[in-house]
Scaffold this motif. Sequence first.
Motif, PDB file in Angstrom:
ATOM      1  N   CYS A   1       0.846  -1.399  -0.244  1.00  0.00           N
ATOM      2  CA  CYS A   1      -0.064   0.166   0.210  1.00  0.00           C
ATOM      3  C   CYS A   1       0.863   1.016   0.392  1.00  0.00           C
ATOM      4  O   CYS A   1       2.047   1.176   0.746  1.00  0.00           O
ATOM      5  N   ARG A   2       0.380   2.225  -0.931  1.00  0.00           N
ATOM      6  CA  ARG A   2       1.460   3.741   0.024  1.00  0.00           C
ATOM      7  C   ARG A   2       0.224   4.984   0.159  1.00  0.00           C
ATOM      8  O   ARG A   2      -0.856   5.207  -0.057  1.00  0.00           O
ATOM      9  N   MET A   3       1.269   5.295   0.735  1.00  0.00           N
ATOM     10  CA  MET A   3       1.073   6.757   1.546  1.00  0.00           C
ATOM     11  C   MET A   3       0.640   7.253   0.374  1.00  0.00           C
ATOM     12  O   MET A   3       1.006   7.673  -0.593  1.00  0.00           O
ATOM     13  N   ALA A   4      -0.945   8.397   1.162  1.00  0.00           N
ATOM     14  CA  ALA A   4      -1.385   9.036  -0.254  1.00  0.00           C
ATOM     15  C   ALA A   4      -0.988  10.156   0.499  1.00  0.00           C
ATOM     16  O   ALA A   4      -2.029  11.008   1.201  1.00  0.00           O
ATOM     17  N   SER A   5       0.379  10.556   0.595  1.00  0.00           N
ATOM     18  CA  SER A   5       0.807  11.727   1.604  1.00  0.00           C
ATOM     19  C   SER A   5       0.439  13.286  -0.241  1.00  0.00           C
ATOM     20  O   SER A   5       1.006  14.160   1.089  1.00  0.00           O
ATOM     21  N   SER A   6       0.075  12.654  -0.945  1.00  0.00           N
ATOM     22  CA  SER A   6      -0.289  13.511  -2.211  1.00  0.00           C
ATOM     23  C   SER A   6      -1.566  13.135  -2.965  1.00  0.00           C
ATOM     24  O   SER A   6      -1.257  11.687  -3.409  1.00  0.00           O
ATOM     25  N   PRO A   7      -1.966  14.507  -3.872  1.00  0.00           N
ATOM     26  CA  PRO A   7      -2.590  13.913  -4.544  1.00  0.00           C
ATOM     27  C   PRO A   7      -1.959  12.742  -5.772  1.00  0.00           C
ATOM     28  O   PRO A   7      -0.785  12.691  -6.027  1.00  0.00           O
ATOM     29  N   ILE A   8      -2.854  11.661  -5.517  1.00  0.00           N
ATOM     30  CA  ILE A   8      -2.085  10.563  -7.045  1.00  0.00           C
ATOM     31  C   ILE A   8      -3.523  10.706  -8.199  1.00  0.00           C
ATOM     32  O   ILE A   8      -4.879  10.457  -7.632  1.00  0.00           O
ATOM     33  N   GLY A   9      -3.184  10.952  -9.027  1.00  0.00           N
ATOM     34  CA  GLY A   9      -4.102  10.343 -10.412  1.00  0.00           C
ATOM     35  C   GLY A   9      -3.997  10.005 -11.220  1.00  0.00           C
ATOM     36  O   GLY A   9      -2.247  10.756 -11.969  1.00  0.00           O
ATOM     37  N   ASN A  10      -3.693   8.939 -11.780  1.00  0.00           N
ATOM     38  CA  ASN A  10      -3.531   8.303 -13.227  1.00  0.00           C
ATOM     39  C   ASN A  10      -2.101   7.811 -12.965  1.00  0.00           C
ATOM     40  O   ASN A  10      -1.756   7.999 -13.960  1.00  0.00           O
ATOM     41  N   GLY A  11      -1.861   7.653 -11.816  1.00  0.00           N
ATOM     42  CA  GLY A  11      -0.597   7.080 -11.657  1.00  0.00           C
ATOM     43  C   GLY A  11       0.401   8.212 -12.037  1.00  0.00           C
ATOM     44  O   GLY A  11       2.259   8.309 -11.039  1.00  0.00           O
ATOM     45  N   SER A  12       0.563   9.725 -11.218  1.00  0.00           N
ATOM     46  CA  SER A  12       1.437  10.559 -11.403  1.00  0.00           C
ATOM     47  C   SER A  12       0.903  11.539 -10.290  1.00  0.00           C
ATOM     48  O   SER A  12      -0.924  11.534  -9.840  1.00  0.00           O
ATOM     49  N   LYS A  13       1.426  12.203  -9.625  1.00  0.00           N
ATOM     50  CA  LYS A  13       1.326  13.239  -8.033  1.00  0.00           C
ATOM     51  C   LYS A  13       0.884  14.227  -8.572  1.00  0.00           C
ATOM     52  O   LYS A  13       1.564  14.860  -9.537  1.00  0.00           O
ATOM     53  N   GLY A  14       0.209  14.716  -7.914  1.00  0.00           N
ATOM     54  CA  GLY A  14      -0.450  16.297  -7.295  1.00  0.00           C
ATOM     55  C   GLY A  14      -1.336  16.515  -9.251  1.00  0.00           C
ATOM     56  O   GLY A  14      -0.907  17.909  -9.397  1.00  0.00           O
ATOM     57  N   THR A  15      -2.326  15.624  -8.825  1.00  0.00           N
ATOM     58  CA  THR A  15      -3.110  16.385  -9.894  1.00  0.00           C
ATOM     59  C   THR A  15      -4.052  16.976 -10.080  1.00  0.00           C
ATOM     60  O   THR A  15      -5.459  16.296  -9.328  1.00  0.00           O
ATOM     61  N   ALA A  16      -3.728  17.729  -9.931  1.00  0.00           N
ATOM     62  CA  ALA A  16      -4.893  19.321  -9.948  1.00  0.00           C
ATOM     63  C   ALA A  16      -5.937  19.516 -10.657  1.00  0.00           C
ATOM     64  O   ALA A  16      -4.978  20.022 -11.980  1.00  0.00           O
ATOM     65  N   TYR A  17      -7.124  19.850 -10.875  1.00  0.00           N
ATOM     66  CA  TYR A  17      -7.576  20.874 -11.871  1.00  0.00           C
ATOM     67  C   TYR A  17      -8.097  21.722 -11.997  1.00  0.00           C
ATOM     68  O   TYR A  17      -8.573  23.007 -12.698  1.00  0.00           O
ATOM     69  N   GLU A  18      -8.836  22.035 -10.342  1.00  0.00           N
ATOM     70  CA  GLU A  18      -9.394  23.431  -9.974  1.00  0.00           C
ATOM     71  C   GLU A  18      -8.683  23.872  -8.877  1.00  0.00           C
ATOM     72  O   GLU A  18      -8.212  22.877  -8.270  1.00  0.00           O
ATOM     73  N   ASP A  19      -9.429  24.349  -8.609  1.00  0.00           N
ATOM     74  CA  ASP A  19      -8.393  25.092  -7.167  1.00  0.00           C
ATOM     75  C   ASP A  19      -9.118  24.496  -5.785  1.00  0.00           C
ATOM     76  O   ASP A  19      -9.011  24.315  -4.496  1.00  0.00           O
ATOM     77  N   ASP A  20     -10.111  24.230  -6.224  1.00  0.00           N
ATOM     78  CA  ASP A  20     -11.147  22.933  -4.883  1.00  0.00           C
ATOM     79  C   ASP A  20     -11.240  21.773  -5.080  1.00  0.00           C
ATOM     80  O   ASP A  20     -11.989  20.701  -4.407  1.00  0.00           O
ATOM     81  N   PHE A  21     -10.454  20.869  -5.974  1.00  0.00           N
ATOM     82  CA  PHE A  21     -10.633  19.787  -6.097  1.00  0.00           C
ATOM     83  C   PHE A  21      -9.057  19.012  -6.896  1.00  0.00           C
ATOM     84  O   PHE A  21      -9.179  19.728  -7.136  1.00  0.00           O
ATOM     85  N   PHE A  22      -9.290  17.425  -6.930  1.00  0.00           N
ATOM     86  CA  PHE A  22      -7.525  17.523  -7.202  1.00  0.00           C
ATOM     87  C   PHE A  22      -8.277  15.643  -7.407  1.00  0.00           C
ATOM     88  O   PHE A  22      -9.494  15.401  -6.879  1.00  0.00           O
ATOM     89  N   MET A  23      -8.291  14.629  -7.820  1.00  0.00           N
ATOM     90  CA  MET A  23      -7.496  13.513  -8.288  1.00  0.00           C
ATOM     91  C   MET A  23      -6.471  12.526  -7.164  1.00  0.00           C
ATOM     92  O   MET A  23      -5.469  12.926  -7.713  1.00  0.00           O
ATOM     93  N   PHE A  24      -7.360  11.919  -6.208  1.00  0.00           N
ATOM     94  CA  PHE A  24      -6.069  10.735  -5.466  1.00  0.00           C
ATOM     95  C   PHE A  24      -6.134   9.932  -7.062  1.00  0.00           C
ATOM     96  O   PHE A  24      -4.906   8.988  -6.887  1.00  0.00           O
ATOM     97  N   LEU A  25      -6.942   9.602  -7.569  1.00  0.00           N
ATOM     98  CA  LEU A  25      -7.055   8.352  -8.214  1.00  0.00           C
ATOM     99  C   LEU A  25      -7.790   8.526  -9.929  1.00  0.00           C
ATOM    100  O   LEU A  25      -9.255   8.762  -8.839  1.00  0.00           O
ATOM    101  N   SER A  26      -7.930   8.209 -11.159  1.00  0.00           N
ATOM    102  CA  SER A  26      -8.913   8.050 -11.870  1.00  0.00           C
ATOM    103  C   SER A  26      -8.755   7.261 -12.701  1.00  0.00           C
ATOM    104  O   SER A  26      -7.528   7.297 -13.123  1.00  0.00           O
ATOM    105  N   CYS A  27      -9.418   6.141 -13.027  1.00  0.00           N
ATOM    106  CA  CYS A  27      -9.492   5.257 -13.220  1.00  0.00           C
ATOM    107  C   CYS A  27      -8.657   4.756 -15.012  1.00  0.00           C
ATOM    108  O   CYS A  27      -8.830   4.411 -15.447  1.00  0.00           O
ATOM    109  N   GLY A  28      -9.506   6.309 -15.580  1.00  0.00           N
ATOM    110  CA  GLY A  28      -9.532   6.200 -16.866  1.00  0.00           C
ATOM    111  C   GLY A  28     -10.413   5.756 -17.879  1.00  0.00           C
ATOM    112  O   GLY A  28     -10.235   5.100 -18.835  1.00  0.00           O
ATOM    113  N   ALA A  29     -11.575   5.284 -17.340  1.00  0.00           N
ATOM    114  CA  ALA A  29     -12.202   4.836 -18.215  1.00  0.00           C
ATOM    115  C   ALA A  29     -13.985   5.059 -17.892  1.00  0.00           C
ATOM    116  O   ALA A  29     -14.173   5.330 -17.500  1.00  0.00           O
ATOM    117  N   ARG A  30     -14.038   5.798 -19.247  1.00  0.00           N
ATOM    118  CA  ARG A  30     -15.755   6.307 -18.969  1.00  0.00           C
ATOM    119  C   ARG A  30     -17.057   5.593 -18.611  1.00  0.00           C
ATOM    120  O   ARG A  30     -17.823   6.349 -17.655  1.00  0.00           O
TER     121      ARG A  30
END
Length: 308
Positions: free
Chosen positions: A3-32
């Motif tokens: 298990c990996r510590m979620a010390s920074s946002p994780i999205g699609n395998g990359s850290k710090g995936t931020a899109y707007e100032d009030d939300f970010f992705m810990f993980l996106s499955c990349g499947a519609r």
Amino acid sequence: MTCRMASSPIGNGSKGTAYEDDFFMFLSCGARDGLPKSRVRVDFSSEKYGRKVEPSSEPNIARFWEDHKRNNPRLFNGSKFRMQSVDMLERDGDGNNLVTFCIGLTDYRDFMGTNMSRDAASLRQEGQQNCGDSYAYLSQPVGVGAVVITSDDQVVLMRRSSWVSEGPGQLDRPGGHAEPKEVAKRCGTDEFTNDAVLDELFESVINEIRDEINIPESFLSEPRLLGVNGNHKSGGRPSVEFIVRCSLTAEEVQARYQAGGQPEADESTGLVMFTLQDMLRMDFLQPAVWRDLTPVARANVVMIRQGL
């Protein structure tokens, strides 16, 4: 299981995936259409994955909770699941990515006293400095929610009531929390199994749709996992998000909602619906409506886009 510590946002395998100032992705499955339950795993441990205690902050948590109870008598404490981390590092025998959640326990009091308090930013900083994990001292209760799509391709949104603690008055998807008490009933004990916690993650979102919108389970598809987003307005609180298809039309859904009688009717004041195609372009078509969506609702649109 690693298990990996979620010390920074994780999205699609990359850290710090931020899109707007009030939300970010810990993980996106990349499947519609999301991932099925068969590709999701849970590692549950109340000991390993609970909130770490920072002694000097505990009196503040107690005071914050009591103050909020006085201002909002509807508030009550209850056990919640806590997300320590989520990743897609493992694969099954066919080479498909598997999503793994590391889950512990927390409660609503600690959520209000950490994630929702004015001390949230300093607790994150101290957690990073002392533990190498910016969420170590935060409650991080696991929220759940769903993009509900009707048979005529309309996305169902609710106008949240003014009394709720998160997103009052905003447009939101149906959602709530996975409930440890339901797992205790299923297991007949407080010794939770990984599979029972996984079942609750998927079943709880169906229960929320039923209890908030008045759609029986028989009209709803099996949930499929879109990913996990974080809400900066709630101290980075994670929400596990799904896509659920409904065999009713938008008109039929509206009629059931207006008929009333659903257990959580007081959490919203009405339904608003948009076509899926319009939702996917809402930030361009109607920017004012886009900003009226809760952060998690906007994050869900981004996750669906990533799977196109």
